[in-house]
Design an enzyme around this catalytic site. Structure first.
Site, PDB file in Angstrom:
ATOM      1  N   ALA A  57      25.543 -23.223  19.468  1.00 41.95           N
ATOM      2  CA  ALA A  57      26.691 -22.757  18.700  1.00 41.95           C
ATOM      3  C   ALA A  57      27.723 -23.875  18.631  1.00 41.95           C
ATOM      4  O   ALA A  57      27.724 -24.784  19.460  1.00 41.95           O
ATOM      5  CB  ALA A  57      27.291 -21.535  19.385  1.00 41.95           C
ATOM      6  N   GLU A  61      17.646 -20.576  21.179  1.00 39.81           N
ATOM      7  CA  GLU A  61      17.532 -19.151  20.832  1.00 39.81           C
ATOM      8  C   GLU A  61      16.949 -18.984  19.429  1.00 39.81           C
ATOM      9  O   GLU A  61      16.147 -18.081  19.185  1.00 39.81           O
ATOM     10  CB  GLU A  61      18.901 -18.475  20.957  1.00 39.81           C
ATOM     11  N   GLY A  82      22.175 -21.759  21.375  1.00 34.24           N
ATOM     12  CA  GLY A  82      21.764 -21.098  20.132  1.00 34.24           C
ATOM     13  C   GLY A  82      20.621 -21.835  19.444  1.00 34.24           C
ATOM     14  O   GLY A  82      19.881 -21.229  18.661  1.00 34.24           O
ATOM     15  N   GLU A 119      24.584 -22.511  28.358  1.00 36.20           N
ATOM     16  CA  GLU A 119      25.836 -21.774  28.139  1.00 36.20           C
ATOM     17  C   GLU A 119      26.657 -21.584  29.402  1.00 36.20           C
ATOM     18  O   GLU A 119      27.883 -21.618  29.371  1.00 36.20           O
ATOM     19  CB  GLU A 119      25.530 -20.409  27.506  1.00 36.20           C
TER      20      GLU A 119
HETATM   21  C1  3H9 Z   1      25.791 -21.474  22.439  1.00 36.78           C
HETATM   22  O1  3H9 Z   1      24.874 -21.977  21.862  1.00 36.78           O
HETATM   23  C2  3H9 Z   1      26.065 -19.996  22.451  1.00 36.78           C
HETATM   24  C3  3H9 Z   1      24.889 -19.181  21.955  1.00 36.78           C
HETATM   25  O2  3H9 Z   1      24.101 -18.772  23.035  1.00 36.78           O
HETATM   26  C4  3H9 Z   1      25.384 -17.958  21.265  1.00 36.78           C
HETATM   27  C5  3H9 Z   1      25.706 -18.123  19.828  1.00 36.78           C
HETATM   28  C6  3H9 Z   1      24.557 -18.555  18.929  1.00 36.78           C
HETATM   29  N1  3H9 Z   1      29.566 -27.728  19.363  1.00 36.78           N
HETATM   30  O3  3H9 Z   1      27.745 -35.091  23.640  1.00 36.78           O
HETATM   31  P1  3H9 Z   1      27.772 -36.049  22.521  1.00 36.78           P
HETATM   32  C7  3H9 Z   1      29.904 -32.836  19.483  1.00 36.78           C
HETATM   33  S1  3H9 Z   1      26.948 -22.383  23.285  1.00 36.78           S
HETATM   34  C8  3H9 Z   1      30.499 -28.543  18.841  1.00 36.78           C
HETATM   35  O4  3H9 Z   1      28.681 -37.212  22.615  1.00 36.78           O
HETATM   36  P2  3H9 Z   1      25.071 -36.804  23.120  1.00 36.78           P
HETATM   37  C9  3H9 Z   1      30.609 -33.580  20.604  1.00 36.78           C
HETATM   38  O5  3H9 Z   1      31.853 -33.022  20.881  1.00 36.78           O
HETATM   39  C10 3H9 Z   1      26.462 -24.051  23.008  1.00 36.78           C
HETATM   40  N2  3H9 Z   1      30.468 -29.874  18.964  1.00 36.78           N
HETATM   41  O6  3H9 Z   1      26.299 -36.541  22.155  1.00 36.78           O
HETATM   42  C11 3H9 Z   1      30.697 -34.968  20.034  1.00 36.78           C
HETATM   43  O7  3H9 Z   1      31.777 -34.985  19.127  1.00 36.78           O
HETATM   44  P3  3H9 Z   1      32.711 -36.263  18.949  1.00 36.78           P
HETATM   45  C12 3H9 Z   1      25.304 -24.435  23.843  1.00 36.78           C
HETATM   46  C13 3H9 Z   1      29.469 -30.399  19.659  1.00 36.78           C
HETATM   47  O8  3H9 Z   1      23.995 -37.313  22.258  1.00 36.78           O
HETATM   48  C14 3H9 Z   1      29.406 -35.097  19.222  1.00 36.78           C
HETATM   49  O9  3H9 Z   1      28.983 -33.764  18.959  1.00 36.78           O
HETATM   50  N3  3H9 Z   1      25.059 -25.847  23.652  1.00 36.78           N
HETATM   51  C15 3H9 Z   1      28.477 -29.611  20.238  1.00 36.78           C
HETATM   52  O10 3H9 Z   1      25.508 -37.595  24.301  1.00 36.78           O
HETATM   53  C16 3H9 Z   1      28.302 -35.814  19.949  1.00 36.78           C
HETATM   54  O11 3H9 Z   1      28.119 -35.204  21.237  1.00 36.78           O
HETATM   55  C17 3H9 Z   1      25.637 -26.769  24.428  1.00 36.78           C
HETATM   56  O12 3H9 Z   1      26.392 -26.463  25.344  1.00 36.78           O
HETATM   57  C18 3H9 Z   1      28.552 -28.205  20.072  1.00 36.78           C
HETATM   58  N4  3H9 Z   1      27.626 -27.385  20.580  1.00 36.78           N
HETATM   59  O13 3H9 Z   1      24.650 -35.380  23.689  1.00 36.78           O
HETATM   60  C19 3H9 Z   1      25.286 -28.196  24.117  1.00 36.78           C
HETATM   61  N5  3H9 Z   1      27.591 -30.406  20.876  1.00 36.78           N
HETATM   62  O14 3H9 Z   1      31.795 -37.342  18.426  1.00 36.78           O
HETATM   63  C20 3H9 Z   1      26.515 -29.040  24.094  1.00 36.78           C
HETATM   64  C21 3H9 Z   1      28.021 -31.657  20.689  1.00 36.78           C
HETATM   65  O15 3H9 Z   1      33.740 -35.832  18.004  1.00 36.78           O
HETATM   66  N6  3H9 Z   1      26.233 -30.414  23.698  1.00 36.78           N
HETATM   67  N7  3H9 Z   1      29.157 -31.672  19.953  1.00 36.78           N
HETATM   68  O16 3H9 Z   1      33.234 -36.575  20.328  1.00 36.78           O
HETATM   69  C22 3H9 Z   1      25.663 -31.296  24.533  1.00 36.78           C
HETATM   70  O17 3H9 Z   1      25.307 -31.004  25.657  1.00 36.78           O
HETATM   71  C23 3H9 Z   1      25.507 -32.709  24.037  1.00 36.78           C
HETATM   72  O18 3H9 Z   1      26.403 -32.884  22.981  1.00 36.78           O
HETATM   73  C24 3H9 Z   1      24.087 -33.041  23.535  1.00 36.78           C
HETATM   74  C25 3H9 Z   1      24.117 -34.425  22.842  1.00 36.78           C
HETATM   75  C26 3H9 Z   1      23.178 -33.085  24.759  1.00 36.78           C
HETATM   76  C27 3H9 Z   1      23.604 -32.048  22.543  1.00 36.78           C
END
Ligand code: 3H9
Length: 703
Positions: free
Chosen positions: A65, A108, A105, A128
């Site tokens: 999400a 999911e 998500g 999450e």
């Molecule tokens: C969820 O899914 C709830 C569901 O169960 C229910 C509803 C469907 N949202 O980390 P990076 C941005 S909860 C918004 O530097 P990497 C991040 O801020 C979600 N923005 O890259 C950054 O922005 P900026 C569950 C996001 O390659 C840019 O993308 N998922 C999100 O080192 C690059 O990110 C998570 O908790 C997001 N979800 O790592 C995963 N994700 O360039 C969260 C990233 O402006 N994300 N951004 O600073 C991560 O763990 C890492 O970003 C990921 C990539 C491993 C994916």
């Protein structure tokens, strides 16, 4: 100009390919879920399409999400009309084609698909819980049906990223492609192979595999320590329990209730803040945007002590061959022995495989002298923390290293400009302050001396990230940002003893607050002699320096902490458990009698505020002097350098929860009571008067 759609339905003859294209990581931002639903409906309605593929454009499948949308009052689609529901109703099979990350998500959605295939480097997970919520897109109901509640609980309560080969073994994936195979064409071929198989295999239709009903309570017990003060991990367990005991739709409804309850909880807000603070900290706003970090291939570490060894391990852990040297062969041998023992402990604990240990050890190359490192491109110096020891090392390095080699110092407080002055390459010099144990702690404080080039700083920051650290930039000020902001806390905790507290009382308050260990127990672990050195140096430089006679007395008595079997606590031989020590109470009493300090009782809140407010005030001074870019950088440092509880966001975020005016008023009262050490900083006063939260404080330009 109209924007390109974030989801496209493309056709590969008889296969519909649904492409999610929402850079950078295909989070389920505005229009993405609706786009997937629309594409699924169109795919089903198109008589030429026999099966569909769901795939991400760019570097990832779907990262989950859009976290930025949480807490903004955004409306979710009602139950029954979400992407997964439309997949459940799809008459045609859908194949998830995963590369990069399928998280939250994202996974999911993949679990809603009928088949899942991935490239070998892909990772899947339900992280999450790390942002204070639970999987809210059916993950808590589908994953236990697919892999059993035990594995589901492990994944959902830890949030860990599971590599594709393991996900295949667990049954989350149906196929992992061979290395180098093209994901899209392989997925299309897969979809073609399964196009006519009926009934469609839906995860929701599976029965939960047999499990031990005691599992849920056992998991609650197992996470109790790390999950204390938090709700989300327990809701995760309850939701998986619901998957095992309730029909699918009822379990989904339960998950949905929990999600709504958690989305705006204090812990979720704090954890989201921490997530974005950790990304913000990488940005260097005053440096030219086109500065690229230099590549490096050949790092060296000078000094094979505890820190140098840990730093060498950090390089080796992330695949770098690293050279390590020390002044004498004996010291080098001792250092290598310590490294070997550290790895062996991890193997014994089961966190490292024996062959991984061997591989990592083989990357650490002990070398006899400067001649052996002269061609290295990066050197991290980690010799004894005294200027007169470090300066000759830097002078020598400057003499023998290639002119463009970068020289970094693992100092925790010394003046980096002074150190750089002994070289003829001040532009290539920076501080890289690792935290102990260096191979474990995530923070790398990157210290910027006045003459360092932007490229040097960008490279130091990138070096940290390449070895698994969170790099944060600090100005060149005594103690830099992390230790300088922490110093008043360290002083205040000992001053509390002069007024009637005991170490175990203070430690209990801080552990209840969420620290993994109390500060006195941490002191014993680090060694009390270390702090005593710094106090001596500061007292010599500043006649108004607030001495800490109780701490000094302990060191004079040879109570250095765990290593001498006694410090703030006493220790049994071979055991690290701190035991309150009546001798310490007696020492404290004696010093109090000598000082004649008035005694009083403390509430837990008073202890907490005394420690943390003192640091908030100092952090404000650091910001007003332009030694840090952002208040949130201080928070990242406290989270990853000092074990501040993540679900409280960080020092400054937490203080915002108390309210800047309340913090100021209390500090002003202590200022009246205790004198100058509690004088409020200019920035704090300004924030209180203008009602500006700490998080929005505008620091002076970085210098
Ligand atoms: C969820 O899914 C709830 C569901 O169960 C229910 C509803 C469907 N949202 O980390 P990076 C941005 S909860 C918004 O530097 P990497 C991040 O801020 C979600 N923005 O890259 C950054 O922005 P900026 C569950 C996001 O390659 C840019 O993308 N998922 C999100 O080192 C690059 O990110 C998570 O908790 C997001 N979800 O790592 C995963 N994700 O360039 C969260 C990233 O402006 N994300 N951004 O600073 C991560 O763990 C890492 O970003 C990921 C990539 C491993 C994916």
């Amino acid at each position: 100009m109209s924007q390109a759609p974030v989801v496209r339905l493309e056709k590969d003859n008889d296969i519909g390919v649904i492409v999610v294209d929402y850079p950078p990581v295909n989070a389920l931002g505005p229009g993405v879920a609706d786009g997937i639903v629309d594409a699924l409906n169109r795919g089903n309605a198109d008589p030429e399409i026999r099966a569909m593929v769901l795939i991400g454009a760019g570097r990832s499948f779907i990262a989950g999400a859009d976290i930025r949308g949480f807490g903004t009052g955004r409306k979710r689609a009602p139950l029954g009309s979400r992407t997964y529901d439309v997949m459940d109703r799809s008459a045609k099979p859908v194949v998830a084609a995963i590369h990069g990350y399928a998280l939250g998500g994202g996974l999911e959605n993949a679990l809603g698909c009928h088949y899942r295939i991935a490239v070998p480097a892909a990772k899947v997970g339900l992280p999450e819980v790390q942002i204070g919520i639970l999987p809210g897109g059916g993950g808590t109901q589908r994953l236990p049906r697919l892999v059993g509640p035990k594995v589901a609980l492990d994944m959902i309560t830890s949030g860990r990223h599971v590599p594709a080969p393991e996900a295949l073994a667990l049954g989350i994936l149906d196929e992992v492609l061979p290395e180098g195979a093209d994901l899209r064409s392989s997925a299309v071929a897969y979809a073609r192979r399964v196009a006519d198989i009926r009934p469609l295999p839906r995860v929701r239709d599976r029965a939960v595999p047999p499990y031990d009903p005691g599992l849920f309570d056992a998991t609650r017990k197992a996470i109790a320590r790390r999950a204390r003060n938090q709700k989300a991990p327990y809701r995760c367990i309850e939701a998986v329990e619901a998957a095992c005991t309730l029909p699918f739709e009822e379990g989904i409804a339960r998950e949905n209730e929990f999600f709504a309850e958690l989305e705006n909880s204090d812990e979720a807000r704090a954890l989201r803040y921490a997530f974005f603070a950790e990304r913000e900290v990488a940005k260097l706003p005053d440096m030219p945007a086109d500065i690229k970090p230099r590549d490096f291939h050949d790092p060296a570490v000078i000094g094979a002590g505890t820190m140098g060894g840990g730093i060498a391990m950090s390089f080796a852990d992330f695949g770098y061959d690293v050279k390590i040297m020390d002044a004498t062969e004996a010291a080098l041998n001792r250092g290598m022995e310590r490294i070997r023992n550290n790895y062996a402990t991890s193997v014994k604990r089961g966190s490292l495989a024996q062959d991984d240990m061997e591989r990592r050890l083989a990357r650490i190359h002990p070398v006899a002298g400067y001649d052996d490192i002269k061609d290295c491109d990066i050197v991290v110096e980690a010799v004894f923390e005294r200027m007169d020891v470090k300066k000759p090392v830097f002078a020598k390095l400057d003499e023998i290293m290639n002119p463009d080699a970068l020289l970094f110092s693992n100092t925790s407080a010394l003046d980096m400009d002074d150190l750089a002055s002994v070289t003829g390459r001040a532009q290539n010099i920076a501080g890289t302050h690792f935290f102990s144990p260096a191979n474990v702690m995530k923070l790398l404080e990157v210290v910027r001396p006045s003459k360092a080039s932007p490229e040097t700083m960008a490279t130091a920051m990138a070096m940290g990230r390449k070895i698994g650290k969170i790099s944060a930039m600090a100005g060149n000020t005594d103690g830099f940002v992390a230790n300088r902001s922490r110093a008043p806390f360290n002083g205040e905790m000992v001053i509390l003893l002069e007024e009637g507290c005991l170490p175990e009382q203070v430690d209990k308050v801080m552990v209840d607050f969420g620290y993994p260990m109390g500060p006195f127990a941490v002191g014993d672990l680090a060694g009390l002699d270390v702090g005593a050195e710094g106090r001596k140096r500061r007292a010599a430089a500043n006649p108004n320096y607030r001495k800490l006679p109780i701490a000094d007395r302990l060191v004079e008595l040879g109570r250095f902490g765990q290593k001498t079997g006694a410090g703030w606590y006493r220790y049994e031989k071979g055991d690290r458990t701190p035991h309150p020590d009546p001798e310490v109470a007696a020492i404290i009493k004696q010093v109090i009698a000598e000082l004649g300090t008035p005694q009083h009782d403390f509430t837990d809140q008073e202890i907490l505020f005394r420690l943390l407010f003192s640091s908030v005030n100092e952090a404000c001074r650091i910001l007003e002097e332009g030694k840090a870019y952002r208040a949130s950088d201080v928070d990242v440092m406290w989270l990853h350098g000092f074990g501040f509880p993540r679900y409280r966001g960080g020092l400054m975020y937490w203080a915002d929860g108390i309210g800047v005016k309340n913090v100021y008023d209390q500090i002003e009262r202590w200022h009246q009571q205790y004198g100058e050490r509690w004088a409020p900083s200019r920035l704090l006063r300004h924030l209180a008067e203008s009602g500006t939260p700490f998080r929005e404080a505008k620091p002076a330009p970085f210098r």
